[in-house]
Design a protein around this motif. Structure first.
Motif, short mmCIF file in Angstrom:
data_model
loop_
_atom_site.label_atom_id
_atom_site.label_comp_id
_atom_site.label_asym_id
_atom_site.label_seq_id
_atom_site.Cartn_x
_atom_site.Cartn_y
_atom_site.Cartn_z
N SER A 61 0.83 -1.20 0.00
CA SER A 61 0.00 0.00 0.00
C SER A 61 0.87 1.25 0.00
N ASN A 62 0.37 2.30 -0.62
CA ASN A 62 1.05 3.58 -0.52
C ASN A 62 0.16 4.59 0.20
N ILE A 80 -1.61 -2.51 3.64
CA ILE A 80 -0.45 -3.30 4.05
C ILE A 80 0.81 -2.55 3.65
N TYR A 81 1.49 -2.03 4.64
CA TYR A 81 2.77 -1.37 4.41
C TYR A 81 3.89 -2.36 4.69
N GLU A 87 11.49 4.02 11.73
CA GLU A 87 12.58 3.35 12.43
C GLU A 87 12.70 1.89 12.01
N GLU A 88 11.56 1.22 11.89
CA GLU A 88 11.57 -0.18 11.44
C GLU A 88 12.08 -0.27 10.00
N LEU A 89 11.66 0.64 9.16
CA LEU A 89 12.13 0.66 7.78
C LEU A 89 13.65 0.76 7.73
N PRO A 100 7.04 -8.84 3.81
CA PRO A 100 5.92 -9.60 4.34
C PRO A 100 4.98 -10.02 3.21
N PRO A 101 4.35 -11.18 3.33
CA PRO A 101 3.50 -11.66 2.24
C PRO A 101 2.27 -10.77 2.03
N LEU A 102 1.87 -10.66 0.80
CA LEU A 102 0.63 -9.97 0.44
C LEU A 102 -0.48 -11.00 0.30
N PRO A 103 -1.74 -10.57 0.45
CA PRO A 103 -2.84 -11.54 0.28
C PRO A 103 -2.93 -12.00 -1.17
#
Length: 117
Positions: A61-62, A80-81, A87-89, A100-103
């Protein structure tokens, strides 16, 4: 850097935005320049999105749900980012990144446009 820019713009009043400046030698209001920069950035985001889809890359997602994250908001598609925080980035990218997996693709149409076929 973006946080500093947001703080600086937040200190400006409406008169400053209405004020004139030169944009490639042409006089424009600062509000016009700001909107032009935002729309031009969106244009490039669209181009890059198309390139990434052609390459088969996962698109997170953007600004909200996308075709790649489950479809339309009206269909309950999630946002979904790749990372929850800046900080995590920075931490994850320093270590090679995380994907992370996308649906799975949605069975519903990913457009609000009517089917004309």
């Amino acid at each position: 850097a973006s946080a500093r820019r947001v703080a600086a713009v937040g200190e400006r009043d409406n008169d400053w935005f209405a004020g004139r400046t030169l944009f490639f030698g042409e006089p424009r209001s600062r509000a016009w320049v700001l909107m032009r920069r935002i729309s031009h950035t969106s244009h490039h985001r669209g181009q890059l999105t198309a390139y990434l889809r052609m390459l088969g890359r996962a698109l997170y997602s953007n600004y909200g749900p996308t075709a790649d994250t489950g479809g339309l908001p009206a269909q309950g598609a999630p946002v979904i980012y790749r990372y929850a925080t800046v900080e995590e980035l920075l931490a994850r990218e320093a270590g090679g990144g995380d994907w992370p997996p996308l649906p799975a693709p949605s069975a519903a149409a990913v457009t609000e446009r009517p089917d004309t076929t």
